[in-house]
Design a protein around this motif. Structure first.
Motif, PDB file in Angstrom:
ATOM      1  N   SER A  78      61.608  50.252  33.598  1.00 36.36           N
ATOM      2  CA  SER A  78      60.379  50.112  34.368  1.00 36.36           C
ATOM      3  C   SER A  78      59.193  49.821  33.456  1.00 36.36           C
ATOM      4  O   SER A  78      58.357  48.986  33.769  1.00 36.36           O
TER       5      SER A  78
ATOM      6  N   THR B 228      54.425  55.999  43.307  1.00 38.69           N
ATOM      7  CA  THR B 228      55.809  56.178  43.718  1.00 38.69           C
ATOM      8  C   THR B 228      56.014  57.559  44.334  1.00 38.69           C
ATOM      9  O   THR B 228      56.658  57.694  45.376  1.00 38.69           O
TER      10      THR B 228
ATOM     11  N   LEU C  84      51.835  53.758  38.358  1.00 35.07           N
ATOM     12  CA  LEU C  84      52.984  53.415  39.208  1.00 35.07           C
ATOM     13  C   LEU C  84      53.748  54.669  39.626  1.00 35.07           C
ATOM     14  O   LEU C  84      54.159  54.797  40.775  1.00 35.07           O
TER      15      LEU C  84
ATOM     16  N   HIS D 187      59.500  51.823  41.781  1.00 39.02           N
ATOM     17  CA  HIS D 187      58.557  51.026  41.005  1.00 39.02           C
ATOM     18  C   HIS D 187      58.679  49.535  41.310  1.00 39.02           C
ATOM     19  O   HIS D 187      57.674  48.838  41.430  1.00 39.02           O
TER      20      HIS D 187
ATOM     21  N   LEU E 199      57.361  48.737  44.778  1.00 36.84           N
ATOM     22  CA  LEU E 199      55.910  48.909  44.757  1.00 36.84           C
ATOM     23  C   LEU E 199      55.233  47.731  44.059  1.00 36.84           C
ATOM     24  O   LEU E 199      54.239  47.197  44.543  1.00 36.84           O
ATOM     25  N   LYS E 200      55.796  47.301  42.926  1.00 36.01           N
ATOM     26  CA  LYS E 200      55.229  46.161  42.216  1.00 36.01           C
ATOM     27  C   LYS E 200      55.277  44.905  43.085  1.00 36.01           C
ATOM     28  O   LYS E 200      54.316  44.141  43.142  1.00 36.01           O
TER      29      LYS E 200
ATOM     30  N   TYR F  23      52.188  52.521  33.820  1.00 35.84           N
ATOM     31  CA  TYR F  23      53.393  53.248  34.233  1.00 35.84           C
ATOM     32  C   TYR F  23      53.019  54.559  34.924  1.00 35.84           C
ATOM     33  O   TYR F  23      53.595  54.907  35.953  1.00 35.84           O
TER      34      TYR F  23
ATOM     35  N   ASN G  91      57.966  46.355  34.607  1.00 32.42           N
ATOM     36  CA  ASN G  91      56.881  46.532  35.582  1.00 32.42           C
ATOM     37  C   ASN G  91      55.498  46.608  34.957  1.00 32.42           C
ATOM     38  O   ASN G  91      54.504  46.425  35.645  1.00 32.42           O
ATOM     39  N   THR G  92      55.428  46.903  33.678  1.00 32.16           N
ATOM     40  CA  THR G  92      54.114  47.009  33.038  1.00 32.16           C
ATOM     41  C   THR G  92      53.922  45.975  31.942  1.00 32.16           C
ATOM     42  O   THR G  92      52.960  46.047  31.189  1.00 32.16           O
TER      43      THR G  92
END
Length: 89
Positions: free
Chosen positions: A22, A58, A54, A65, A68-69, A51, A26-27
């Motif tokens: 993640s 979450t 997030l 994650h 959500l992203k 993070y 994600n970041t």
């Protein structure tokens, strides 16, 4: 070791793997365009902060994650499309 002990260790290890995946995907931790130590440190700090945000969302919303992203990205695209159509009119 017993099967239960192996399972417990693997479950802890898997949580760490999820964290790293993640953090990287994600970041944008893995896509750092920085060259100097200072900008690399800033990018690292920003990724960790993203993070944490997030993770808070979450826990509050009960979704993962990656989902959500995707939802945040879609909302951003819709807002951008709205602004572009408003500017064109």
């Amino acid at each position: 070791m017993t099967w239960e002990q192996v399972t417990i260790i693997y479950q802890k290890r898997w949580k760490i793997e999820e964290y790293h995946k993640s953090l990287k995907q994600n970041t944008s931790m893995g896509k750092s365009p920085t060259k100097t130590v200072e900008t690399q440190a800033n990018h690292f700090f920003s990724s960790i902060l993203a993070y944490i945000k997030l993770e808070k969302l979450t826990l509050r919303l009960g979704i993962g994650h990656f989902r959500l992203k995707a939802q945040l990205y879609l909302r951003g695209l819709k807002a951008m499309h709205y602004m572009l159509t408003k500017m064109a009119a």
